[in-house]
Structure formats: C-alpha cells, structure tokens
Design a protein around this motif. Structure first.
Motif, PDB file in Angstrom:
ATOM      1  N   MET A  84       0.866  -1.181   0.000  1.00 25.28           N
ATOM      2  CA  MET A  84       0.000   0.000   0.000  1.00 25.28           C
ATOM      3  C   MET A  84       0.903   1.231   0.000  1.00 25.28           C
ATOM      4  N   SER A  85       1.208   1.711  -1.198  1.00 22.99           N
ATOM      5  CA  SER A  85       2.137   2.838  -1.345  1.00 22.99           C
ATOM      6  C   SER A  85       1.408   4.160  -1.234  1.00 22.99           C
ATOM      7  N   GLN A  86       2.174   5.210  -1.031  1.00 25.12           N
ATOM      8  CA  GLN A  86       1.610   6.544  -0.896  1.00 25.12           C
ATOM      9  C   GLN A  86       2.214   7.476  -1.941  1.00 25.12           C
ATOM     10  N   ILE A  87       1.431   8.482  -2.290  1.00 21.14           N
ATOM     11  CA  ILE A  87       1.887   9.489  -3.247  1.00 21.14           C
ATOM     12  C   ILE A  87       1.252  10.823  -2.874  1.00 21.14           C
ATOM     13  N   GLU A  88       1.992  11.906  -3.080  1.00 29.19           N
ATOM     14  CA  GLU A  88       1.468  13.233  -2.771  1.00 29.19           C
ATOM     15  C   GLU A  88       0.371  13.613  -3.755  1.00 29.19           C
ATOM     16  N   VAL A  89      -0.675  14.220  -3.226  1.00 28.72           N
ATOM     17  CA  VAL A  89      -1.817  14.619  -4.060  1.00 28.72           C
ATOM     18  C   VAL A  89      -1.391  15.607  -5.136  1.00 28.72           C
ATOM     19  N   SER A  90      -0.407  16.421  -4.832  1.00 29.03           N
ATOM     20  CA  SER A  90       0.054  17.430  -5.796  1.00 29.03           C
ATOM     21  C   SER A  90       0.634  16.806  -7.068  1.00 29.03           C
ATOM     22  N   GLN A  91       1.001  15.522  -7.005  1.00 26.19           N
ATOM     23  CA  GLN A  91       1.554  14.850  -8.171  1.00 26.19           C
ATOM     24  C   GLN A  91       0.476  14.198  -9.042  1.00 26.19           C
ATOM     25  N   LEU A  92      -0.766  14.162  -8.541  1.00 22.77           N
ATOM     26  CA  LEU A  92      -1.843  13.463  -9.234  1.00 22.77           C
ATOM     27  C   LEU A  92      -2.654  14.412 -10.119  1.00 22.77           C
ATOM     28  N   GLU A  93      -3.663  13.848 -10.777  1.00 24.78           N
ATOM     29  CA  GLU A  93      -4.527  14.621 -11.671  1.00 24.78           C
ATOM     30  C   GLU A  93      -5.264  15.714 -10.890  1.00 24.78           C
ATOM     31  N   PRO A  94      -5.523  16.852 -11.514  1.00 23.70           N
ATOM     32  CA  PRO A  94      -6.178  17.979 -10.829  1.00 23.70           C
ATOM     33  C   PRO A  94      -7.530  17.619 -10.211  1.00 23.70           C
ATOM     34  N   GLU A  95      -8.317  16.774 -10.907  1.00 24.93           N
ATOM     35  CA  GLU A  95      -9.642  16.441 -10.376  1.00 24.93           C
ATOM     36  C   GLU A  95      -9.556  15.674  -9.068  1.00 24.93           C
ATOM     37  N   ILE A  96      -8.503  14.916  -8.865  1.00 23.31           N
ATOM     38  CA  ILE A  96      -8.327  14.191  -7.601  1.00 23.31           C
ATOM     39  C   ILE A  96      -7.859  15.155  -6.522  1.00 23.31           C
ATOM     40  N   ALA A  97      -6.958  16.043  -6.875  1.00 27.47           N
ATOM     41  CA  ALA A  97      -6.472  17.028  -5.907  1.00 27.47           C
ATOM     42  C   ALA A  97      -7.602  17.918  -5.398  1.00 27.47           C
ATOM     43  N   MET A  98      -8.584  18.197  -6.264  1.00 26.67           N
ATOM     44  CA  MET A  98      -9.718  19.047  -5.872  1.00 26.67           C
ATOM     45  C   MET A  98     -10.730  18.303  -5.012  1.00 26.67           C
ATOM     46  N   ALA A  99     -10.656  16.966  -5.017  1.00 27.63           N
ATOM     47  CA  ALA A  99     -11.659  16.169  -4.310  1.00 27.63           C
ATOM     48  C   ALA A  99     -11.291  15.879  -2.860  1.00 27.63           C
ATOM     49  N   THR A 100     -10.120  16.337  -2.406  1.00 29.48           N
ATOM     50  CA  THR A 100      -9.705  16.023  -1.044  1.00 29.48           C
ATOM     51  C   THR A 100      -8.815  17.122  -0.476  1.00 29.48           C
ATOM     52  N   ASP A 101      -8.765  17.156   0.863  1.00 29.97           N
ATOM     53  CA  ASP A 101      -7.863  18.064   1.557  1.00 29.97           C
ATOM     54  C   ASP A 101      -6.586  17.339   1.981  1.00 29.97           C
ATOM     55  N   CYS A 102      -6.554  16.039   1.723  1.00 29.80           N
ATOM     56  CA  CYS A 102      -5.374  15.245   2.100  1.00 29.80           C
ATOM     57  C   CYS A 102      -4.165  15.671   1.267  1.00 29.80           C
ATOM     58  N   LYS A 103      -3.001  15.607   1.875  1.00 29.71           N
ATOM     59  CA  LYS A 103      -1.765  15.898   1.147  1.00 29.71           C
ATOM     60  C   LYS A 103      -1.162  14.632   0.541  1.00 29.71           C
ATOM     61  N   VAL A 104      -1.515  13.489   1.131  1.00 31.38           N
ATOM     62  CA  VAL A 104      -0.969  12.216   0.677  1.00 31.38           C
ATOM     63  C   VAL A 104      -2.115  11.214   0.551  1.00 31.38           C
ATOM     64  N   VAL A 105      -2.125  10.423  -0.519  1.00 35.03           N
ATOM     65  CA  VAL A 105      -3.126   9.383  -0.705  1.00 35.03           C
ATOM     66  C   VAL A 105      -2.432   8.034  -0.868  1.00 35.03           C
ATOM     67  N   THR A 106      -3.227   6.983  -0.742  1.00 38.28           N
ATOM     68  CA  THR A 106      -2.694   5.624  -0.767  1.00 38.28           C
ATOM     69  C   THR A 106      -3.249   4.864  -1.960  1.00 38.28           C
ATOM     70  N   TYR A 107      -2.452   3.926  -2.481  1.00 39.59           N
ATOM     71  CA  TYR A 107      -2.922   3.048  -3.563  1.00 39.59           C
ATOM     72  C   TYR A 107      -2.276   1.675  -3.405  1.00 39.59           C
ATOM     73  N   ASN A 108      -2.959   0.673  -3.903  1.00 39.34           N
ATOM     74  CA  ASN A 108      -2.424  -0.689  -3.872  1.00 39.34           C
ATOM     75  C   ASN A 108      -1.446  -0.864  -5.028  1.00 39.34           C
ATOM     76  N   LYS A 109      -0.166  -0.939  -4.707  1.00 42.31           N
ATOM     77  CA  LYS A 109       0.871  -1.068  -5.728  1.00 42.31           C
ATOM     78  C   LYS A 109       0.797  -2.425  -6.434  1.00 42.31           C
ATOM     79  N   GLY A 110       0.278  -3.426  -5.729  1.00 44.61           N
ATOM     80  CA  GLY A 110       0.360  -4.788  -6.232  1.00 44.61           C
ATOM     81  C   GLY A 110       1.709  -5.385  -5.859  1.00 44.61           C
TER      82      GLY A 110
END
Length: 331
Positions: A304-330
């Motif tokens: 379960m890796s993490q990535i900064e919201v600022s590095q993601l697509e704008p629509e995702i950054a606008m959908a949260t106040d979190c600075k870091v989000v999680t994803y299943n790397k596999g």
C-alpha cells in the motif's frame, strides 16, 4: 524440495518474529512498520509463507469469520492478538485485496518460489515459455485489480509479455553460443554481463504488458480513511514502475550467489566422485537463493504505497484536503 523451502521460510519467520513483540491487533493494517525496509521484510516473509498453500477451505473460512467478528465487535472471549494476526496473514496470503477472491495457488506470492524454481533451472525454449507464462500469471494475479480487466485485454497482455520475454531469453542463448567464436576475453564479458540485463528486460516487459490495462484505466487512490477519491493513471504508472523495479532486483542474487556457491561445492570430494548429485544440489542452491531474493525484492516498496496529491490529476487534488493518498501497488 518444497518441504525444504517451507522449513527455510519457517526458520526465517521465527527469526523475524523473535525480534519483535506481538503488538495489539489492527484490522487491515500490517503487523510490522511499513515505513522501514526491515519492517516490510518481516511482513512479506509472512505473506509468502509457503505453508499457506496448504491452508484448507475450512481454515480459511474460520480466519475470515474471526476477522469479521473482530470488525463487528462480536469476537469470542479468549482470542489473542497473535491468533488475529495469524488469521489476517492467512487471508492476505490467499485472498486478493481488491477483488476479495482467492488467488489460484501457483500464482500466489507464496507459490512463486516453489512453483517457479523447477522451471527456472532449465533453459530450453519450452521451459522459457513456461517460466514466463508463470511470471505473467503471477504478475496478473497480484496486480492492482480495482478496475476490471476484459479477457481480451488479458490475452493481449499475456501473448505480448510471453513473446517479448521468451524472445529476449532465446536471443540471449543465441548470443552466448555465438560468443564461443570470439576471443576468450570478449566471450567472458558477454557470458558474465549479458544474462542479467536480458532477464531484467524480460521481467520489465512481462510486468508492463500484463498490467498495461492499469495505465489506460487508472487505479483507485484512497484517503486516510480508506475512501476512494478517484482513479489515477499517474498512480498506476508509479505502481507499475515500482513493481517492475522489484523484478529487476529479484534475479540479482540468483545470478551472483549460485555460481559462487557451486564453484566451491564442486571441489568437494563427494561431488567429484558423484557427478549425478550436481543437478539436485544446484537446484537446492537456486531454491535457497530464490527464497532469499523474493522477500528482499518485494520489500523495497510497501504494497500500500503513498503518493502526494500534488503529483496526481487535478480532479483528484480538488476532491480532497489530504496531502498524501494511498494506492495498492500490487506485488
């Protein structure tokens, strides 16, 4: 051979467990700290425990039931944290975290070594195809599966992955055979330096093509509470790059250690007089090396890796106040 692997893995698990007390159970969270390499190593040594290959359907159902009872606050008295951690280990080793379905036994990470070693020590075209087919199915079965993959997409990825990987492996064998006509110094350089980049390239092709659907569809990213914020192609790219890097590191010990160990063992009187023992002993050395290299490689990144919201697509950054989000790397 699988009995030896189980014993080796159990011994490794005991050494890891002795170095840490049993913490209070947390549902869905790893037992060990995932911010450190050693913590991830202890976690993955448990996940790839080959004894989980023999867990019965009844035992799996009991583990899932125990975790559900913990979740709903109906846990029977007397259940220890250690029992809960063990139940979660069994579930994580067998059940895919995204689909909730059982992973076919040979394609689980716990089955990667015992099912992969026998076809790794042989180098004919047929066995190369079988080896890359097994790798492809392991990569697919342990992918991020938050988005469905059509059968046609799976088949395209499979044929592309296996064809490219086998072509690289066969091309390597042809190159080494032609090297016999070259000078001794040049031949030594080719025989020592070419195999690893060829295998590493084949592994990268295999991962990329088996999981290319994630690049086009994106993967789910989660906030700190586990809520889905959206699908990100950028996170998918990070997930595949991290997984591909682990497949580059994975064969390193396999190329380095067995030749060194075998060069020593071949000088022993026992093997000098019993040459038939060379193949089984070489297979055991490869098994031990593979058993060591797999947890080391997949521990480079948390699942379960993490990535900064600022590095993601704008629509995702606008959908949260979190600075870091999680994803299943596999895996």
């Amino acid at each position: 051979m699988i009995d030896i692997y189980i014993y080796f893995n159990k011994y490794l698990s005991v050494l890891m467990a002795e170095s840490a007390a049993c913490p209070a159970f947390q549902l869905g969270r790893p037992r060990y700290d995932q911010s450190s390499f050693f913590g991830r190593l202890k976690h993955f040594v448990e996940i790839i425990d080959p004894s989980t290959l023999f867990v019965s359907e009844r035992r799996l159902t009991e583990c899932i039931k125990l975790l559900d009872e913990f979740k709903h606050g109906t846990l029977p008295p007397g259940v220890s944290d250690l029992q809960l951690w063990e139940a979660q280990k069994v579930k994580q080793a067998i059940i895919h975290p995204d689909t909730g379905e059982k992973i076919f036994m040979p394609f689980r990470m716990s089955g990667y070594v015992p099912f992969g070693t026998p076809i790794t020590v042989v180098s004919t075209i047929f066995w190369q195809w079988l080896n890359q087919s097994h790798n492809a199915c392991v990569n697919y079965s342990n992918r991020n599966a938050t988005k469905p993959t059509p059968t046609s997409t799976f088949l395209q990825g499979y044929f592309g992955a296996v064809t490219s990987a086998v072509s690289l492996a066969v091309g390597l064998n042809v190159l080494i055979q032609k090297a016999n006509r070259l000078s001794p110094a040049t031949r030594m350089i080719i025989q020592r330096l070419i195999p690893f980049p060829a295998v590493a390239s084949a592994n990268i092709c295999n991962v990329g093509l088996m999981r290319h659907n994630e690049l086009s569809e994106g993967i789910d990213v989660l906030d700190e509470n586990g809520n889905i914020l959206g699908s990100s192609k950028i996170a998918a790219k990070h997930a595949i790059m991290e997984t591909a890097f682990t497949r580059v590191v994975l064969p390193m010990p396999i190329f380095v250690l067995p030749p060194i160990i075998m060069s020593y063992l071949e000088k022993l009187p026992l093997l000098q007089t019993n040459r038939r023992l060379l193949l089984p002993i070489h297979s055991l050395v490869c098994l031990a090396t593979f058993s060591l290299s797999l947890p080391l490689a997949i521990s480079l990144f948390p699942q379960m890796s993490q990535i900064e919201v600022s590095q993601l697509e704008p629509e995702i950054a606008m959908a949260t106040d979190c600075k870091v989000v999680t994803y299943n790397k596999g895996l």
